[in-house]
Scaffold this motif. Structure first.
Motif, PDB file in Angstrom:
ATOM      1  N   ARG A  43      48.803 -56.025  -3.821  1.00 41.59           N
ATOM      2  CA  ARG A  43      47.811 -55.534  -4.787  1.00 41.59           C
ATOM      3  C   ARG A  43      46.420 -56.086  -4.459  1.00 41.59           C
ATOM      4  NH1 ARG A  43      48.124 -52.614  -9.117  1.00 41.59           N
ATOM      5  NH2 ARG A  43      46.497 -52.799 -10.653  1.00 41.59           N
ATOM      6  N   ARG A  44      46.345 -57.389  -4.163  1.00 33.63           N
ATOM      7  CA  ARG A  44      45.038 -57.977  -3.808  1.00 33.63           C
ATOM      8  C   ARG A  44      44.487 -57.336  -2.538  1.00 33.63           C
ATOM      9  NH1 ARG A  44      47.414 -63.009  -5.180  1.00 33.63           N
ATOM     10  NH2 ARG A  44      47.630 -63.460  -2.980  1.00 33.63           N
ATOM     11  N   TYR A  45      45.350 -57.101  -1.552  1.00 32.42           N
ATOM     12  CA  TYR A  45      44.916 -56.458  -0.309  1.00 32.42           C
ATOM     13  C   TYR A  45      44.371 -55.062  -0.603  1.00 32.42           C
ATOM     14  CZ  TYR A  45      44.990 -54.551   4.408  1.00 32.42           C
ATOM     15  OH  TYR A  45      44.623 -53.955   5.592  1.00 32.42           O
ATOM     16  N   LEU A  46      45.089 -54.304  -1.432  1.00 31.34           N
ATOM     17  CA  LEU A  46      44.643 -52.955  -1.774  1.00 31.34           C
ATOM     18  C   LEU A  46      43.321 -52.984  -2.532  1.00 31.34           C
ATOM     19  CD1 LEU A  46      48.016 -51.299  -2.819  1.00 31.34           C
ATOM     20  CD2 LEU A  46      46.630 -50.774  -0.796  1.00 31.34           C
ATOM     21  N   GLU A  47      43.162 -53.935  -3.431  1.00 27.12           N
ATOM     22  CA  GLU A  47      41.906 -54.033  -4.177  1.00 27.12           C
ATOM     23  C   GLU A  47      40.741 -54.386  -3.257  1.00 27.12           C
ATOM     24  OE1 GLU A  47      43.039 -56.824  -7.198  1.00 27.12           O
ATOM     25  OE2 GLU A  47      43.811 -55.237  -8.504  1.00 27.12           O
ATOM     26  N   ARG A  48      40.968 -55.298  -2.311  1.00 31.35           N
ATOM     27  CA  ARG A  48      39.900 -55.673  -1.369  1.00 31.35           C
ATOM     28  C   ARG A  48      39.546 -54.522  -0.433  1.00 31.35           C
ATOM     29  NH1 ARG A  48      43.096 -60.176  -0.562  1.00 31.35           N
ATOM     30  NH2 ARG A  48      43.606 -59.420   1.492  1.00 31.35           N
ATOM     31  N   ASN A  49      40.515 -53.643  -0.174  1.00 27.44           N
ATOM     32  CA  ASN A  49      40.314 -52.560   0.787  1.00 27.44           C
ATOM     33  C   ASN A  49      40.368 -51.184   0.138  1.00 27.44           C
ATOM     34  OD1 ASN A  49      40.330 -53.962   3.563  1.00 27.44           O
ATOM     35  ND2 ASN A  49      42.018 -54.904   2.453  1.00 27.44           N
ATOM     36  N   PRO A  58      57.539 -52.487   6.965  1.00 22.98           N
ATOM     37  CA  PRO A  58      57.163 -51.472   5.973  1.00 22.98           C
ATOM     38  C   PRO A  58      58.310 -51.137   5.010  1.00 22.98           C
ATOM     39  CG  PRO A  58      56.384 -50.820   8.133  1.00 22.98           C
ATOM     40  CD  PRO A  58      57.239 -52.041   8.332  1.00 22.98           C
ATOM     41  N   LYS A  59      59.511 -51.058   5.535  1.00 21.35           N
ATOM     42  CA  LYS A  59      60.662 -50.727   4.701  1.00 21.35           C
ATOM     43  C   LYS A  59      60.887 -51.809   3.639  1.00 21.35           C
ATOM     44  CE  LYS A  59      65.185 -48.728   5.336  1.00 21.35           C
ATOM     45  NZ  LYS A  59      66.152 -48.291   6.309  1.00 21.35           N
ATOM     46  N   TYR A  60      60.806 -53.073   4.046  1.00 15.95           N
ATOM     47  CA  TYR A  60      61.000 -54.174   3.104  1.00 15.95           C
ATOM     48  C   TYR A  60      59.880 -54.191   2.063  1.00 15.95           C
ATOM     49  CZ  TYR A  60      61.630 -58.733   1.059  1.00 15.95           C
ATOM     50  OH  TYR A  60      61.806 -59.741   0.159  1.00 15.95           O
ATOM     51  N   VAL A  61      58.642 -54.008   2.509  1.00 21.41           N
ATOM     52  CA  VAL A  61      57.502 -54.008   1.583  1.00 21.41           C
ATOM     53  C   VAL A  61      57.668 -52.892   0.557  1.00 21.41           C
ATOM     54  CG1 VAL A  61      55.025 -53.558   1.394  1.00 21.41           C
ATOM     55  CG2 VAL A  61      55.874 -55.124   3.133  1.00 21.41           C
ATOM     56  N   SER A  62      58.044 -51.711   1.010  1.00 19.58           N
ATOM     57  CA  SER A  62      58.213 -50.582   0.116  1.00 19.58           C
ATOM     58  C   SER A  62      59.286 -50.874  -0.935  1.00 19.58           C
ATOM     59  CB  SER A  62      58.581 -49.334   0.915  1.00 19.58           C
ATOM     60  OG  SER A  62      58.772 -48.245   0.069  1.00 19.58           O
ATOM     61  N   ARG A  63      60.405 -51.394  -0.492  1.00 21.29           N
ATOM     62  CA  ARG A  63      61.520 -51.685  -1.397  1.00 21.29           C
ATOM     63  C   ARG A  63      61.159 -52.798  -2.381  1.00 21.29           C
ATOM     64  NH1 ARG A  63      65.615 -51.798   2.363  1.00 21.29           N
ATOM     65  NH2 ARG A  63      64.904 -53.861   2.858  1.00 21.29           N
ATOM     66  N   ALA A  64      60.574 -53.879  -1.880  1.00 21.33           N
ATOM     67  CA  ALA A  64      60.193 -55.007  -2.734  1.00 21.33           C
ATOM     68  C   ALA A  64      59.118 -54.588  -3.729  1.00 21.33           C
ATOM     69  CB  ALA A  64      59.705 -56.173  -1.881  1.00 21.33           C
ATOM     70  N   PHE A  65      58.188 -53.772  -3.272  1.00 20.06           N
ATOM     71  CA  PHE A  65      57.100 -53.319  -4.136  1.00 20.06           C
ATOM     72  C   PHE A  65      57.647 -52.478  -5.279  1.00 20.06           C
ATOM     73  CE2 PHE A  65      52.605 -53.154  -4.515  1.00 20.06           C
ATOM     74  CZ  PHE A  65      52.375 -52.044  -5.300  1.00 20.06           C
ATOM     75  N   ARG A  66      58.515 -51.535  -4.967  1.00 25.57           N
ATOM     76  CA  ARG A  66      59.081 -50.670  -6.000  1.00 25.57           C
ATOM     77  C   ARG A  66      59.907 -51.493  -6.987  1.00 25.57           C
ATOM     78  NH1 ARG A  66      59.297 -45.581  -6.941  1.00 25.57           N
ATOM     79  NH2 ARG A  66      58.600 -44.921  -4.909  1.00 25.57           N
ATOM     80  N   ASP A  94      49.591 -50.578   7.374  1.00 25.60           N
ATOM     81  CA  ASP A  94      48.473 -51.535   7.336  1.00 25.60           C
ATOM     82  C   ASP A  94      48.811 -52.723   6.441  1.00 25.60           C
ATOM     83  OD1 ASP A  94      46.899 -49.792   8.894  1.00 25.60           O
ATOM     84  OD2 ASP A  94      46.084 -48.808   7.100  1.00 25.60           O
ATOM     85  N   VAL A  95      49.328 -52.413   5.270  1.00 22.13           N
ATOM     86  CA  VAL A  95      49.672 -53.463   4.310  1.00 22.13           C
ATOM     87  C   VAL A  95      50.790 -54.339   4.873  1.00 22.13           C
ATOM     88  CG1 VAL A  95      50.634 -53.911   2.017  1.00 22.13           C
ATOM     89  CG2 VAL A  95      48.886 -52.172   2.312  1.00 22.13           C
ATOM     90  N   SER A  96      51.785 -53.722   5.489  1.00 23.71           N
ATOM     91  CA  SER A  96      52.912 -54.469   6.051  1.00 23.71           C
ATOM     92  C   SER A  96      52.440 -55.468   7.096  1.00 23.71           C
ATOM     93  CB  SER A  96      53.928 -53.507   6.668  1.00 23.71           C
ATOM     94  OG  SER A  96      54.443 -52.678   5.668  1.00 23.71           O
TER      95      SER A  96
END
Length: 163
Positions: A58-64, A82-90, A73-75
């Protein structure tokens, strides 16, 4: 079993603990209580880890928010797949990455509408929309009003400076 060899083999086989055959009920109960506490602690740690990942993303998205940011990019930024980030985020946010990214972009759009004199087209471009109509459509879906109506309602000002 009462053999030490069996205990060693059990622990090598990833047993959480081993209680000898002659153990009294208090010893057995204390081992069970300790194992339950450890398991609950690991669960809580995993949950806080996922919440931490969500917060970092969230902080990365807000800064960018003024750039086109992808899940890849976020991963890379958080050093996870990316798969882990997507799953953890959801799991931690209750919604997908794209929905959160859109929410952050719309918040930036609302901020720009109320604090600057930029036109809707300039704001759309600034927050990464190539097509101002896409921004207007998404803004209306998220807020219930067009960017121009939102600005008028919040500031009493018109559409921004004219060219």
């Amino acid at each position: 079993y009462s053999s030490k060899d069996v205990a060693v083999e059990a622990l090598k086989g990833h047993a959480d603990d081993y209680v000898e055959k002659s153990a009294d009920i208090c010893r057995i109960k204390s081992v069970i209580d300790r194992l339950i506490d450890e398991r609950e602690s690991r669960r809580a740690s995993r949950k806080s880890s996922q919440a931490g990942i969500h917060e970092r993303i969230r902080r990365y998205l807000e800064r960018n928010c003024y750039k086109k940011v992808t899940l890849a990019d976020v991963s890379r930024a958080v050093s996870l797949s990316p798969k882990y980030v997507s799953r953890a985020f959801r799991k931690s946010a209750g919604r997908g990455f794209a929905a959160c990214r859109r929410e952050i972009k719309m918040a930036a759009g609302r901020r720009l509408l109320t604090t600057t004199g930029l036109t809707v087209e300039e704001i759309a471009e600034r927050i990464g929309y190539r097509n101002p109509e896409s921004f207007i459509r998404m803004f209306k879906k998220e807020t219930g009003s067009t960017p121009a109506a939102y600005r008028m309602k919040k500031t009493g000002r018109g559409h921004g400076r004219k060219r």
